[in-house]
Design an enzyme around this catalytic site. Structure first.
Site, PDB file in Angstrom:
ATOM      1  N   ASP A 363     -36.173  -6.924  32.006  1.00  0.00           N
ATOM      2  CA  ASP A 363     -36.423  -5.877  31.018  1.00  0.00           C
ATOM      3  C   ASP A 363     -35.213  -5.633  30.114  1.00  0.00           C
ATOM      4  OD1 ASP A 363     -38.131  -3.341  30.363  1.00  0.00           O
ATOM      5  OD2 ASP A 363     -36.150  -2.531  30.796  1.00  0.00           O
ATOM      6  N   GLU A 433     -37.103 -10.191  28.227  1.00  0.00           N
ATOM      7  CA  GLU A 433     -37.667  -9.359  27.162  1.00  0.00           C
ATOM      8  C   GLU A 433     -36.555  -8.964  26.205  1.00  0.00           C
ATOM      9  OE1 GLU A 433     -37.651  -5.356  27.337  1.00  0.00           O
ATOM     10  OE2 GLU A 433     -39.462  -4.971  26.198  1.00  0.00           O
TER      11      GLU A 433
HETATM   12  C1  GLC Z   1     -38.633  -2.117  28.016  1.00  0.00           C
HETATM   13  C2  GLC Z   1     -40.001  -1.728  28.503  1.00  0.00           C
HETATM   14  C3  GLC Z   1     -40.317  -0.360  28.033  1.00  0.00           C
HETATM   15  C4  GLC Z   1     -39.303   0.577  28.571  1.00  0.00           C
HETATM   16  C5  GLC Z   1     -37.911   0.116  28.202  1.00  0.00           C
HETATM   17  C6  GLC Z   1     -36.874   0.848  28.973  1.00  0.00           C
HETATM   18  O1  GLC Z   1     -38.594  -2.245  26.666  1.00  0.00           O
HETATM   19  O2  GLC Z   1     -40.937  -2.635  28.094  1.00  0.00           O
HETATM   20  O3  GLC Z   1     -41.588   0.032  28.402  1.00  0.00           O
HETATM   21  O4  GLC Z   1     -39.543   1.842  28.091  1.00  0.00           O
HETATM   22  O5  GLC Z   1     -37.699  -1.223  28.488  1.00  0.00           O
HETATM   23  O6  GLC Z   1     -36.842   0.410  30.274  1.00  0.00           O
END
Ligand code: GLC
Ligand code: MG
Length: 736
Positions: A363, A433
């Protein structure tokens, strides 16, 4: 009869030639040397060879060893036990082999001279021969020939291994299906989805032919960011179930051949995490677990802003300093410059890898490091009054994202995952991500290089922008953006929806859902499907905002795409019998899994057909993609595999009804067969390449057979990740 040995054979340990066929009986006559040598192979106790030749006849001068003028070239050397030899004096020459009747001299002569080295000879005898000049050359030749053949064989083996097409790994061959656990299935009817609920619905993945499931976080959490604020990385939140529920789910998934991918949240923890409590107390070893800086209650250390809005610094009364949070203030950023933090987070990976999870979605990775100098970030609009800057879009994130050292951390995770990937079929997958928008080169760096790998792929979010650029040309541009920037040999992937972005059926329009699903499942690489996309679920207008981002900015709320999965026409779409945490879409009576299973041309049925086709057809799974057309309405590409005559033409209409003329594409036959259309055409219908009609929002999958490949024609732009040539004789690729 008295037997006279030649002088060279008067000593013991002489070889005496017998030319009699075996088995040798005393008194029998020897006549066949071949048979004889076969019989003595491996024996150190040679049979007696009867010699009937006179010394002068049997020992040609040229073969005599110099120190033995009357010697015989057949002399045995040390170590040969010729114990059955009988000399003349013993008078028992007939034991082992009978003396031959005196033969004519020329016969006897030629019998001896004909003896040549022979494969059945004892080593010692062969060595005796091989040291003779006439055998040295062939011996050398044989020796080098053997070496060369061995080397050639090794080289051939290496070449075959290097050139053979690799089987695709599970994360390449299957779609990745994303579950938002709060909204997938509620087993205990508290209105929120849970792990047991997911287990109840595993049939759905078999139905869809999906083998890889990513579940968004279910760690223990105060749920300020619905699980992305982790209080304990080693516990399951009671809302989702227990550790036993998790283990049962994992076992049930593995029993069905399904892989489980977890969310891993390295950038931050919850402010309720034990580490944060210890850090704000300055407990020894924990002081630097988070990013602390001196500040006053009212003035943060710099102008950095949180993704969820406002300053990314919060003053902590206990410690008397500010801590950094790139997201909510309840999500303090971990300090990845502290080796203890790296170790702690590696231990978290090990914990879940030991449990058997198959991969991780990392993440928000670009936020993991910040510049230690803490300088202000440049404003996008330098004229804007600094105290009004409160959203991420108003700053250039030069010091809070993609800092040097970031990729070392990701490589480190890869090393940890690889330690658990050694058993066959147990490859541990990593996807990162990172939203880098127009800086696609930053995203591509998460692939690593051919030698130092990082994630298996970074999520490709560019198709999320399709609604903004909705046209054939727009689709082409977004696809081409990824394909032409991806490092060679890496594996593409496509995302059209997730829990952070509006559902594409709402942003692009429901009429495009089928064509978008067709594009997703026919492009090269791994598709990701957010739960509900397989039935064309749409955003829900949520009035009571739950999402913290939505509370800061209602336009950014992520609630609409997080509503309960629509399973059936039953109460609350079959998701729960209780009031659900977010409202169910009012269209659930018609848009649900059960209804669409019973409707032959439903979005679900078409999704399933495409998913099965993607697995069954090598060209779709791992073949070339060549662009053949893009205009304001239509985007078309070909999927083909070297060595395979069956190929596909995909025609997607993201504009108005259109007629596309592909008569100039010589590699296509004049007529193609409809394999599938998301609109009116029936399977098996024939279509002329000179007149390909598509309706607005239609996806058309045409099949054809050809020996001409587009990828060998430089006029076409083509891509392939795992080169392969199909050989029908071997059929290896289908057995992968
Ligand atoms: C990522 C997740 C999102 C979350 C953020 C903080 O972007 O996809 O949903 O709010 O991280 O953890
Ligand atoms: Mg529940």
């Amino acid at each position: 009869m008295a037997y006279r040995l030649p002088p060279c054979e008067t000593e013991r340990r002489r070889l005496v030639l017998c030319t009699r066929p075996l088995p040798l009986k005393p008194g029998s006559r020897c006549s066949n040397k071949s048979t004889l040598f076969t019989s003595v192979r491996g024996s150190r106790d040679l049979v007696s060879f009867s010699f009937t030749h006179t010394p002068e006849e049997t020992c040609p001068a040229r073969a005599m060893p110099s120190e033995e003028p009357n010697g015989c070239s057949m002399e045995l050397k040390e170590g040969i036990d010729n114990s059955t030899f009988q000399d003349e004096e013993s008078g028992d020459v007939e034991q082992g082999c009978a003396p031959e009747e005196t033969a004519p001299q020329e016969d006897r002569d030629s019998g001896f001279k004909q003896i040549k080295p022979y494969a059945g000879m004892p080593k010692e005898v062969l060595l005796l021969y091989s040291s003779q000049p006439c055998y040295r050359l062939p011996r050398e030749i044989l020796f080098w020939l053997t070496i060369m053949l061995t080397l050639a064989l090794i080289a051939l083996t290496i070449t075959v291994i290097a050139l053979s097409p690799r089987c695709l790994s599970w994360w390449q061959s299957s779609t990745v299906y994303q579950i938002y656990p709060r909204s997938f299935m509620d087993s205990d009817n508290d209105g929120v989805g849970d792990l047991r609920g997911i287990k109840e619905k595993l049939d759905h993945f078999e139905y869809l032919n999906i083998k890889a499931v990513w579940i968004s976080p279910f760690y223990k959490s105060p749920m300020k960011d619905f699980g992305y604020d982790v209080e304990d990385f080693r516990e399951i939140d009671p809302l989702f179930g227990t550790m036993q529920d998790f283990e049962d789910l994992l076992a049930a998934m593995h029993d069905r051949g399904l892989k489980l991918i977890m969310d891993y949240i390295p950038n931050h923890t919850s402010d309720r995490h034990r580490w944060f409590q210890l850090s704000r107390n300055r407990t020894q070893n924990y002081e630097d677990y988070y990013i602390w800086a001196n500040c006053s209650r009212t003035k943060p250390p710099n102008n950095w802003v949180s993704i969820f809005g406002n300053s990314s610094w919060t003053y902590d009364e206990d410690r008397g300093q500010c801590f950094l949070h790139q997201f909510l203030k309840e999500q303090p950023d971990l300090n990845f410059r502290n080796p203890r933090v790296i170790k702690e987070m590696n231990d978290v990976l090990h914990f879940w890898l030991e449990k058997g999870v198959d991969g991780f979605r990392m993440d928000a990775v670009k936020h993991m490091l910040e510049a230690p100098h803490l300088r202000n970030e440049p404003q996008v609009d330098p004229e804007q009054p600094p105290d009004t800057v409160d959203t991420e879009f108003e700053l250039y994130h030069d010091y809070t994202t993609s800092q040097p050292g970031l990729h070392d951390i990701i490589r480190g995770w890869r090393v940890e995952l690889d330690k658990y990937s050694r058993e066959p079929g147990r490859y541990r997958f990593m996807v990162t991500e990172s939203y880098d928008y127009e800086e696609i080169d930053k995203t591509m760096m998460y692939y690593g290089t051919s030698f130092v790998r990082e994630s298996d792929f970074p999520f490709n979010f560019y198709l999320l922008y399709l609604p903004k650029y909705l046209s054939g040309q727009g689709a082409f541009d977004l696809v081409n953006l990824w394909m032409s920037n991806m490092p060679e040999g890496k594996w593409p992937n496509w995302v059209v929806g997730n829990h952070d972005k509006p559902r594409i059926s709402s942003s692009a329009g429901a009429e495009f859902v089928r064509a978008i699903n067709m594009m997703l499942l026919t492009l090269p690489g791994t598709p990701t499907t957010y739960y509900g996309e397989e039935i064309g679920m749409e955003n829900v207008n949520v009035t009571e905002i739950q999402d913290p981002f939505g509370k800061f900015d209602p336009n950014s709320t992520r609630d609409p795409q997080r509503t309960p999965m629509q399973w059936s026409a039953a109460e609350n779409a079959g998701f729960s019998t209780n009031k659900t945490w977010l409202p169910v879409h009012p269209d659930y009576k018609t848009v649900n899994v059960e209804a669409q299973k019973n409707e032959s041309e439903s979005v679900l049925q078409q999704y399933r057909a495409l998913s099965l086709l993607r697995e069954a057809e090598l060209a779709l799974q791992r073949g070339w993609m060549c662009y053949v057309w893009s205009d304001k309405d239509v985007f078309a590409f070909v999927r083909e595999l070297d060595g395979l005559s069956r190929a596909f033409l995909v025609v997607l209409n993201f504009g108005r009804d259109a007629v596309t003329d592909l008569s100039w594409v010589a590699g296509l036959p004049d007529e193609l067969t409809v394999h599938m259309s998301t609109r009116y055409a029936a399977r098996g219908e024939r279509r002329r390449k000179a007149r390909l009609e598509t309706a607005r929002g239609e996806g058309l999958l045409l099949e054809y057979s050809t020996q001409r490949r587009l990828n060998s024609n430089p006029a076409f732009k083509c891509f392939v990740s795992e080169k392969a040539c199909y050989l029908s004789e071997l059929d290896i690729l289908y057995k992968c």
